[in-house]
Write an enzyme that holds these catalytic residues in place. Structure first.
Site, PDB file in Angstrom:
ATOM      1  N   TYR A 225    -142.009   9.792   3.942  1.00  0.00           N
ATOM      2  CA  TYR A 225    -141.167  10.679   3.129  1.00  0.00           C
ATOM      3  C   TYR A 225    -141.401  10.369   1.656  1.00  0.00           C
ATOM      4  O   TYR A 225    -140.824   9.447   1.090  1.00  0.00           O
ATOM      5  CB  TYR A 225    -139.683  10.541   3.482  1.00  0.00           C
ATOM      6  CG  TYR A 225    -139.333  10.952   4.896  1.00  0.00           C
ATOM      7  CD1 TYR A 225    -140.233  11.655   5.692  1.00  0.00           C
ATOM      8  CD2 TYR A 225    -138.102  10.641   5.456  1.00  0.00           C
ATOM      9  CE1 TYR A 225    -139.919  12.020   6.991  1.00  0.00           C
ATOM     10  CE2 TYR A 225    -137.777  11.013   6.750  1.00  0.00           C
ATOM     11  CZ  TYR A 225    -138.690  11.693   7.517  1.00  0.00           C
ATOM     12  OH  TYR A 225    -138.377  12.058   8.806  1.00  0.00           O
TER      13      TYR A 225
ATOM     14  N   PHE B 106    -133.688  18.034  12.637  1.00  0.00           N
ATOM     15  CA  PHE B 106    -133.362  19.438  12.328  1.00  0.00           C
ATOM     16  C   PHE B 106    -132.028  19.851  12.982  1.00  0.00           C
ATOM     17  O   PHE B 106    -131.932  20.922  13.594  1.00  0.00           O
ATOM     18  CB  PHE B 106    -134.460  20.409  12.787  1.00  0.00           C
ATOM     19  CG  PHE B 106    -135.781  20.274  12.082  1.00  0.00           C
ATOM     20  CD1 PHE B 106    -135.868  19.741  10.804  1.00  0.00           C
ATOM     21  CD2 PHE B 106    -136.960  20.719  12.691  1.00  0.00           C
ATOM     22  CE1 PHE B 106    -137.094  19.635  10.154  1.00  0.00           C
ATOM     23  CE2 PHE B 106    -138.186  20.625  12.049  1.00  0.00           C
ATOM     24  CZ  PHE B 106    -138.259  20.077  10.773  1.00  0.00           C
ATOM     25  N   PRO B 107    -130.972  19.026  12.876  1.00  0.00           N
ATOM     26  CA  PRO B 107    -129.708  19.375  13.543  1.00  0.00           C
ATOM     27  C   PRO B 107    -129.088  20.659  13.009  1.00  0.00           C
ATOM     28  O   PRO B 107    -128.301  21.312  13.699  1.00  0.00           O
ATOM     29  CB  PRO B 107    -128.813  18.169  13.253  1.00  0.00           C
ATOM     30  CG  PRO B 107    -129.389  17.543  12.013  1.00  0.00           C
ATOM     31  CD  PRO B 107    -130.863  17.754  12.119  1.00  0.00           C
ATOM     32  N   LEU B 108    -129.455  21.029  11.763  1.00  0.00           N
ATOM     33  CA  LEU B 108    -128.940  22.281  11.181  1.00  0.00           C
ATOM     34  C   LEU B 108    -130.033  23.346  11.165  1.00  0.00           C
ATOM     35  O   LEU B 108    -129.954  24.317  10.402  1.00  0.00           O
ATOM     36  CB  LEU B 108    -128.436  22.020   9.750  1.00  0.00           C
ATOM     37  CG  LEU B 108    -127.295  21.001   9.629  1.00  0.00           C
ATOM     38  CD1 LEU B 108    -126.983  20.701   8.160  1.00  0.00           C
ATOM     39  CD2 LEU B 108    -126.047  21.503  10.352  1.00  0.00           C
TER      40      LEU B 108
ATOM     41  N   GLY C 295    -131.359  24.103   7.888  1.00  0.00           N
ATOM     42  CA  GLY C 295    -130.448  24.829   7.001  1.00  0.00           C
ATOM     43  C   GLY C 295    -130.083  26.216   7.518  1.00  0.00           C
ATOM     44  O   GLY C 295    -129.116  26.809   7.055  1.00  0.00           O
TER      45      GLY C 295
HETATM   46  N1  LIG Z   1    -138.906  12.736  13.631  1.00  0.00           N
HETATM   47  C1  LIG Z   1    -139.396  13.772  12.985  1.00  0.00           C
HETATM   48  O1  LIG Z   1    -140.533  14.193  13.199  1.00  0.00           O
HETATM   49  C2  LIG Z   1    -138.531  14.458  11.970  1.00  0.00           C
HETATM   50  C3  LIG Z   1    -138.884  15.731  11.469  1.00  0.00           C
HETATM   51  C4  LIG Z   1    -138.029  16.327  10.551  1.00  0.00           C
HETATM   52  C5  LIG Z   1    -136.876  15.694  10.137  1.00  0.00           C
HETATM   53  N2  LIG Z   1    -136.581  14.444  10.608  1.00  0.00           N
HETATM   54  C6  LIG Z   1    -135.324  13.740  10.214  1.00  0.00           C
HETATM   55  O2  LIG Z   1    -134.247  14.587  10.512  1.00  0.00           O
HETATM   56  C7  LIG Z   1    -133.405  14.716   9.364  1.00  0.00           C
HETATM   57  C8  LIG Z   1    -132.731  16.065   9.384  1.00  0.00           C
HETATM   58  O3  LIG Z   1    -133.701  17.096   9.288  1.00  0.00           O
HETATM   59  P1  LIG Z   1    -133.807  18.026   8.008  1.00  0.00           P
HETATM   60  O4  LIG Z   1    -133.107  17.384   6.878  1.00  0.00           O
HETATM   61  O5  LIG Z   1    -135.214  18.407   7.842  1.00  0.00           O
HETATM   62  O6  LIG Z   1    -133.103  19.363   8.509  1.00  0.00           O
HETATM   63  P2  LIG Z   1    -131.544  19.752   8.766  1.00  0.00           P
HETATM   64  O7  LIG Z   1    -130.679  18.552   8.715  1.00  0.00           O
HETATM   65  O8  LIG Z   1    -131.526  20.593   9.987  1.00  0.00           O
HETATM   66  O9  LIG Z   1    -131.251  20.710   7.526  1.00  0.00           O
HETATM   67  C9  LIG Z   1    -131.430  20.292   6.199  1.00  0.00           C
HETATM   68  C10 LIG Z   1    -131.414  21.533   5.336  1.00  0.00           C
HETATM   69  O10 LIG Z   1    -130.137  22.119   5.404  1.00  0.00           O
HETATM   70  C11 LIG Z   1    -129.561  22.212   4.090  1.00  0.00           C
HETATM   71  N3  LIG Z   1    -128.155  21.842   4.245  1.00  0.00           N
HETATM   72  C12 LIG Z   1    -127.659  20.666   4.692  1.00  0.00           C
HETATM   73  N4  LIG Z   1    -126.315  20.693   4.721  1.00  0.00           N
HETATM   74  C13 LIG Z   1    -125.957  21.910   4.262  1.00  0.00           C
HETATM   75  C14 LIG Z   1    -124.699  22.533   4.067  1.00  0.00           C
HETATM   76  N5  LIG Z   1    -123.556  21.902   4.340  1.00  0.00           N
HETATM   77  N6  LIG Z   1    -124.681  23.815   3.589  1.00  0.00           N
HETATM   78  C15 LIG Z   1    -125.837  24.459   3.305  1.00  0.00           C
HETATM   79  N7  LIG Z   1    -127.071  23.923   3.483  1.00  0.00           N
HETATM   80  C16 LIG Z   1    -127.119  22.644   3.968  1.00  0.00           C
HETATM   81  C17 LIG Z   1    -130.327  21.238   3.244  1.00  0.00           C
HETATM   82  O11 LIG Z   1    -130.406  21.715   1.906  1.00  0.00           O
HETATM   83  P3  LIG Z   1    -129.668  20.943   0.693  1.00  0.00           P
HETATM   84  O12 LIG Z   1    -130.534  19.773   0.360  1.00  0.00           O
HETATM   85  O13 LIG Z   1    -129.614  21.991  -0.351  1.00  0.00           O
HETATM   86  O14 LIG Z   1    -128.322  20.529   1.199  1.00  0.00           O
HETATM   87  C18 LIG Z   1    -131.711  21.252   3.877  1.00  0.00           C
HETATM   88  O15 LIG Z   1    -132.494  22.308   3.393  1.00  0.00           O
HETATM   89  C19 LIG Z   1    -134.375  14.513   8.191  1.00  0.00           C
HETATM   90  O16 LIG Z   1    -133.676  14.224   7.002  1.00  0.00           O
HETATM   91  C20 LIG Z   1    -135.240  13.406   8.729  1.00  0.00           C
HETATM   92  O17 LIG Z   1    -134.584  12.151   8.543  1.00  0.00           O
HETATM   93  C21 LIG Z   1    -137.380  13.841  11.518  1.00  0.00           C
END
Ligand SMILES: NC(=O)c1ccc[n+]([C@@H]2O[C@H](COP(=O)([O-])OP(=O)(O)OC[C@H]3O[C@@H](n4cnc5c(N)ncnc54)[C@H](OP(=O)(O)O)[C@@H]3O)[C@@H](O)[C@H]2O)c1
Length: 275
Positions: free
Chosen positions: A57, A202-204, A207
């Site tokens: 990252y 990607f729990p959300l 986004g």
């Molecule tokens: N193992 C793997 O291969 C892998 C791959 C991907 C991700 N990950 C891990 O999983 C974690 C979560 O995934 P992710 O961060 O990519 O996706 P996510 O948690 O599904 O969604 C994050 C996105 O949602 C937005 N968001 C979050 N809270 C919000 C809210 N309350 N209202 C509006 N928008 C909101 C964020 O934008 P803002 O910044 O504007 O809030 C960001 O664009 C990562 O941080 C990483 O640690 C692991």
């Protein structure tokens, strides 16, 4: 709301994912590094005890920000990191599972995070060009040297998980999983049956499930919650081994997301949201 990773490392089940703390394409510095550090500090204030990161990252940017914001770390904080990707530029992810690279990146995670032992080291991807026994075997060697406490996997099938467990205990599995993407249901069920933590990335839905345009908007309003809170509450309700790590670069979104831990869904509400 608590889960024991590897049977001995207690975490609050609603954690935080640090991938959004870097620049665009998970590359370079964030636009607002002060806000990134504020997000991390606020996460701890709000009770986060599981932070997920990776050497890739940035690369190294998320690890460095975590160290700057939180070191010396609270004694109950579990930092999970990953190895197995090399980065060539924004949005570019190349799997490299050669044992010497996994070792180098583990050493760099230790150095950049400022820890003597990694609580949870996850193999970011299985490299199909390298025998699984060599990849997992190197993580086991690092564990035997005292540099790693627990071993996890990411984006694996049930067969791969079972194969890895023949080599060593696997504490967690981190696969893509959310309300609109449930392809890893079988892995989740396997994890639950075997006491393995399931970390849905990607729990959300990156986004798509959060904010005003979410398909959950109506249901969330009826529940007196926001869409992101409903999406996270549903995950927490789905399984006792579920450890969501929603990512955000903003304190306001973090505060909104963390409040999901206070929402409970009845059986009917859970089924209706799933449907
Ligand atoms: N193992 C793997 O291969 C892998 C791959 C991907 C991700 N990950 C891990 O999983 C974690 C979560 O995934 P992710 O961060 O990519 O996706 P996510 O948690 O599904 O969604 C994050 C996105 O949602 C937005 N968001 C979050 N809270 C919000 C809210 N309350 N209202 C509006 N928008 C909101 C964020 O934008 P803002 O910044 O504007 O809030 C960001 O664009 C990562 O941080 C990483 O640690 C692991």
């Amino acid at each position: 709301m608590t889960f024991l990773i590897g049977g001995d490392l207690a975490v609050d089940r609603l954690g935080y994912g640090a991938m959004q703390l870097t620049g665009p394409g998970v590359w370079g510095e964030p636009a607002d590094p002060d806000e990134a550090r504020r997000v991390l500090r606020r996460a701890i204030e709000l009770g986060v005890t599981l932070i997920d990161t990776a050497d890739s990252y940035g690369p190294y940017v998320a690890d460095r920000l975590i160290r700057e914001a939180l070191h010396p770390y609270p004694s109950n904080l579990v930092i999970a990191t990953k190895v197995g990707f090399t980065r060539g530029g924004p949005g570019m992810w190349t799997v490299v599972g050669r044992p010497e690279y996994l070792r180098q990146q583990t050493e760099l995670n230790l150095r950049n995070l400022g820890v003597e032992r990694i609580d949870l080291l996850q193999l970011h991807r299985i490299d199909s060009t390298v025998p699984l026994a060599d990849q997992v075997g190197e993580l086991v060697a690092l564990q035997q040297e005292g540099k790693v406490r627990h071993i996890g996997l990411s984006e694996v099938s049930v067969a791969q998980l079972a194969q890895a467990r023949e080599i060593t205990p696997i504490a967690t599995v981190q696969n893509s999983y959310n309300l609109v993407h449930r392809a890893s249901e079988d892995v989740l069920e396997y994890a639950e049956a075997n006491g393995i933590g399931f970390i849905p990335y990607f729990p959300l839905a990156t986004g798509d499930l959060a904010g005003p345009g979410s398909p959950l908007s109506e249901a969330a309003e009826a529940h007196g919650a926001t869409p992101s809170q409903l999406a996270l509450a549903w995950l927490l309700r789905r399984s006792p081994v579920m450890l969501p790590i929603p990512g955000t670069s903003k304190v306001a979104h973090l505060e909104e997301n963390m409040a999901a831990g206070r929402i409970s869904l009845t059986d009917e509400e859970f089924a209706a949201v799933a449907a």
